[in-house]
Write a protein that holds these residues in place. Sequence first.
Motif, PDB file in Angstrom:
ATOM      1  N   ALA A   1      -5.820 -10.586   1.439  1.00 16.09           N
ATOM      2  CA  ALA A   1      -6.432 -10.143   0.191  1.00 16.09           C
ATOM      3  C   ALA A   1      -5.382  -9.555  -0.734  1.00 16.09           C
ATOM      4  CB  ALA A   1      -7.520  -9.108   0.480  1.00 16.09           C
ATOM      5  N   ALA A   2      -5.522  -9.805  -2.038  1.00 14.02           N
ATOM      6  CA  ALA A   2      -4.594  -9.270  -3.026  1.00 14.02           C
ATOM      7  C   ALA A   2      -4.886  -7.791  -3.237  1.00 14.02           C
ATOM      8  CB  ALA A   2      -4.730 -10.033  -4.342  1.00 14.02           C
ATOM      9  N   LEU A   3      -3.991  -6.943  -2.807  1.00 11.57           N
ATOM     10  CA  LEU A   3      -4.168  -5.496  -2.871  1.00 11.57           C
ATOM     11  C   LEU A   3      -2.946  -4.845  -3.501  1.00 11.57           C
ATOM     12  CD1 LEU A   3      -5.420  -5.012   0.805  1.00 11.57           C
ATOM     13  CD2 LEU A   3      -6.846  -4.860  -1.256  1.00 11.57           C
ATOM     14  N   CYS A   4      -3.115  -3.649  -4.027  1.00  9.15           N
ATOM     15  CA  CYS A   4      -1.970  -2.880  -4.497  1.00  9.15           C
ATOM     16  C   CYS A   4      -1.016  -2.627  -3.331  1.00  9.15           C
ATOM     17  CB  CYS A   4      -2.434  -1.562  -5.102  1.00  9.15           C
ATOM     18  SG  CYS A   4      -3.404  -1.779  -6.610  1.00  9.15           S
ATOM     19  N   TYR A   5       0.254  -2.477  -3.636  1.00 10.17           N
ATOM     20  CA  TYR A   5       1.285  -2.473  -2.598  1.00 10.17           C
ATOM     21  C   TYR A   5       1.051  -1.435  -1.482  1.00 10.17           C
ATOM     22  CZ  TYR A   5       6.096  -3.086  -0.838  1.00 10.17           C
ATOM     23  OH  TYR A   5       7.196  -3.338  -0.066  1.00 10.17           O
ATOM     24  N   PRO A   6       0.859  -0.137  -1.783  1.00 10.77           N
ATOM     25  CA  PRO A   6       0.671   0.815  -0.686  1.00 10.77           C
ATOM     26  C   PRO A   6      -0.614   0.560   0.091  1.00 10.77           C
ATOM     27  CG  PRO A   6       0.284   1.882  -2.797  1.00 10.77           C
ATOM     28  CD  PRO A   6       0.867   0.544  -3.095  1.00 10.77           C
ATOM     29  N   VAL A   7      -1.640   0.040  -0.586  1.00 12.25           N
ATOM     30  CA  VAL A   7      -2.902  -0.284   0.075  1.00 12.25           C
ATOM     31  C   VAL A   7      -2.700  -1.452   1.033  1.00 12.25           C
ATOM     32  CG1 VAL A   7      -5.312  -0.957  -0.283  1.00 12.25           C
ATOM     33  CG2 VAL A   7      -4.183   0.576  -1.908  1.00 12.25           C
ATOM     34  N   ALA A   8      -1.964  -2.449   0.596  1.00 16.46           N
ATOM     35  CA  ALA A   8      -1.679  -3.607   1.437  1.00 16.46           C
ATOM     36  C   ALA A   8      -0.883  -3.205   2.680  1.00 16.46           C
ATOM     37  CB  ALA A   8      -0.903  -4.654   0.632  1.00 16.46           C
ATOM     38  N   ILE A   9       0.096  -2.335   2.499  1.00 21.30           N
ATOM     39  CA  ILE A   9       0.894  -1.890   3.641  1.00 21.30           C
ATOM     40  C   ILE A   9       0.026  -1.104   4.620  1.00 21.30           C
ATOM     41  CG2 ILE A   9       2.814  -0.407   4.375  1.00 21.30           C
ATOM     42  CD1 ILE A   9       4.181  -1.093   1.718  1.00 21.30           C
ATOM     43  N   GLY A  10      -0.827  -0.222   4.097  1.00 24.07           N
ATOM     44  CA  GLY A  10      -1.705   0.551   4.960  1.00 24.07           C
ATOM     45  C   GLY A  10      -2.633  -0.327   5.780  1.00 24.07           C
ATOM     46  N   CYS A  11      -3.212  -1.343   5.158  1.00 21.21           N
ATOM     47  CA  CYS A  11      -4.097  -2.269   5.869  1.00 21.21           C
ATOM     48  C   CYS A  11      -3.357  -3.034   6.959  1.00 21.21           C
ATOM     49  CB  CYS A  11      -4.714  -3.256   4.882  1.00 21.21           C
ATOM     50  SG  CYS A  11      -6.006  -2.558   3.859  1.00 21.21           S
ATOM     51  N   ALA A  12      -2.184  -3.547   6.612  1.00 23.40           N
ATOM     52  CA  ALA A  12      -1.408  -4.314   7.577  1.00 23.40           C
ATOM     53  C   ALA A  12      -0.947  -3.439   8.739  1.00 23.40           C
ATOM     54  CB  ALA A  12      -0.205  -4.957   6.886  1.00 23.40           C
ATOM     55  N   ALA A  13      -0.553  -2.209   8.455  1.00 28.00           N
ATOM     56  CA  ALA A  13      -0.113  -1.291   9.502  1.00 28.00           C
ATOM     57  C   ALA A  13      -1.251  -0.950  10.453  1.00 28.00           C
ATOM     58  CB  ALA A  13       0.463  -0.021   8.884  1.00 28.00           C
ATOM     59  N   ALA A  14      -2.463  -0.790   9.912  1.00 34.80           N
ATOM     60  CA  ALA A  14      -3.624  -0.514  10.763  1.00 34.80           C
ATOM     61  C   ALA A  14      -3.927  -1.711  11.658  1.00 34.80           C
ATOM     62  CB  ALA A  14      -4.829  -0.173   9.895  1.00 34.80           C
ATOM     63  N   TYR A  15      -3.884  -2.901  11.092  1.00 32.90           N
ATOM     64  CA  TYR A  15      -4.140  -4.119  11.864  1.00 32.90           C
ATOM     65  C   TYR A  15      -3.149  -4.259  13.019  1.00 32.90           C
ATOM     66  CZ  TYR A  15      -4.694  -9.065  12.970  1.00 32.90           C
ATOM     67  OH  TYR A  15      -4.906 -10.258  13.622  1.00 32.90           O
ATOM     68  N   MET A  16      -1.892  -3.910  12.744  1.00 35.33           N
ATOM     69  CA  MET A  16      -0.841  -4.035  13.751  1.00 35.33           C
ATOM     70  C   MET A  16      -0.730  -2.799  14.645  1.00 35.33           C
ATOM     71  SD  MET A  16       0.599  -7.031  13.301  1.00 35.33           S
ATOM     72  CE  MET A  16       2.223  -6.872  14.057  1.00 35.33           C
ATOM     73  N   GLN A  17      -1.564  -1.802  14.381  1.00 37.54           N
ATOM     74  CA  GLN A  17      -1.541  -0.544  15.120  1.00 37.54           C
ATOM     75  C   GLN A  17      -0.168   0.128  15.077  1.00 37.54           C
ATOM     76  OE1 GLN A  17      -3.245  -1.060  19.136  1.00 37.54           O
ATOM     77  NE2 GLN A  17      -4.976   0.112  18.357  1.00 37.54           N
ATOM     78  N   LEU A  18       0.466   0.068  13.935  1.00 34.72           N
ATOM     79  CA  LEU A  18       1.721   0.783  13.750  1.00 34.72           C
ATOM     80  C   LEU A  18       1.415   2.255  13.502  1.00 34.72           C
ATOM     81  CD1 LEU A  18       3.600  -1.708  11.384  1.00 34.72           C
ATOM     82  CD2 LEU A  18       3.477  -1.711  13.880  1.00 34.72           C
ATOM     83  N   ASP A  19       2.312   3.107  13.900  1.00 38.72           N
ATOM     84  CA  ASP A  19       2.111   4.539  13.712  1.00 38.72           C
ATOM     85  C   ASP A  19       2.039   4.859  12.222  1.00 38.72           C
ATOM     86  OD1 ASP A  19       2.357   7.397  14.996  1.00 38.72           O
ATOM     87  OD2 ASP A  19       3.713   7.371  13.276  1.00 38.72           O
ATOM     88  N   VAL A  20       0.963   5.513  11.805  1.00 44.49           N
ATOM     89  CA  VAL A  20       0.751   5.724  10.375  1.00 44.49           C
ATOM     90  C   VAL A  20       1.753   6.703   9.786  1.00 44.49           C
ATOM     91  CG1 VAL A  20      -1.006   7.535  10.679  1.00 44.49           C
ATOM     92  CG2 VAL A  20      -0.975   6.154   8.587  1.00 44.49           C
ATOM     93  N   ASP A  21       2.113   7.749  10.531  1.00 42.51           N
ATOM     94  CA  ASP A  21       3.084   8.710  10.010  1.00 42.51           C
ATOM     95  C   ASP A  21       4.450   8.060   9.812  1.00 42.51           C
ATOM     96  OD1 ASP A  21       1.260  10.839   9.966  1.00 42.51           O
ATOM     97  OD2 ASP A  21       1.656  11.332  12.058  1.00 42.51           O
ATOM     98  N   LEU A  22       4.835   7.242  10.774  1.00 38.33           N
ATOM     99  CA  LEU A  22       6.101   6.516  10.657  1.00 38.33           C
ATOM    100  C   LEU A  22       6.046   5.542   9.482  1.00 38.33           C
ATOM    101  CD1 LEU A  22       8.885   5.789  11.885  1.00 38.33           C
ATOM    102  CD2 LEU A  22       7.694   4.109  13.315  1.00 38.33           C
ATOM    103  N   THR A  23       4.926   4.860   9.325  1.00 43.85           N
ATOM    104  CA  THR A  23       4.769   3.912   8.230  1.00 43.85           C
ATOM    105  C   THR A  23       4.905   4.603   6.877  1.00 43.85           C
ATOM    106  OG1 THR A  23       3.266   2.564   9.583  1.00 43.85           O
ATOM    107  CG2 THR A  23       3.247   2.190   7.201  1.00 43.85           C
TER     108      THR A  23
END
Length: 230
Positions: free
Chosen positions: A131-153
């Motif tokens: 989905a076309a999202l604003c940059y920080p929103v897109a990164i947040g979504c992708a990081a959640a999907y990949m289960q990356l640590d949110v604080d590190l992200t």
Amino acid sequence: MVTGAPILMNMSQPHMSTERDILTLAQWLSPAFPVGAFAYSHGLETAIQSGAIASAGDLQDWLADVLTHGSGRNDCILLRAAYACDSNAALEDINQTALAVSASGERILETQLQGSAFSQTTAVIWGTDKAALCYPVAIGCAAAYMQLDVDLTVALCLHAFASNLVSAAVRAVPLGQTEGQAVLAALIPLCDQIARETRDAALDDLSSSAFLSDIAALQHETLQPRTFRS
């Protein structure tokens, strides 16, 4: 607008090690990742042409204000909100909020175009939502999907934002490469601090008092000559 399949919750993927988190984020936030970050100065070019930024010290002060009181802090909050999002409707609200807090037309294009490019690339390689999202929103979504640590992200995303602006200043002031890297190194503790301070922040905490940066972004729309898109 957010369309397509429902947002995949971050428990849909197996947990990854911290080492893999770091390497994945290093790839996503690398200058080599095809989001075109090199083309944007976030209004910095205006400040440089006006003489407001003429030295490494000027640059460091300017970026510290942008990170603490402007787009940097807001991007952290938006990223965290997207990471915790559990529905397309909520994600749409977050994305519209990201657009609303963008101070100029060029900043809207900056976040939209980078976010769209990021989502398209991660969707092809990692199977995330395209989905076309604003940059920080897109990164947040992708990081959640990949289960990356949110604080590190959040911390690494903020550092990458600062790094891109330092790179723009090195080309436009001009500054030496060593001076630019010294500025970036000096901002590392601040990036870490802001990442920690936004852990419990919500969309109601979004704000900006980096007025000179916002004005510079507006003035850049008619700046001539210019090198950067924002």
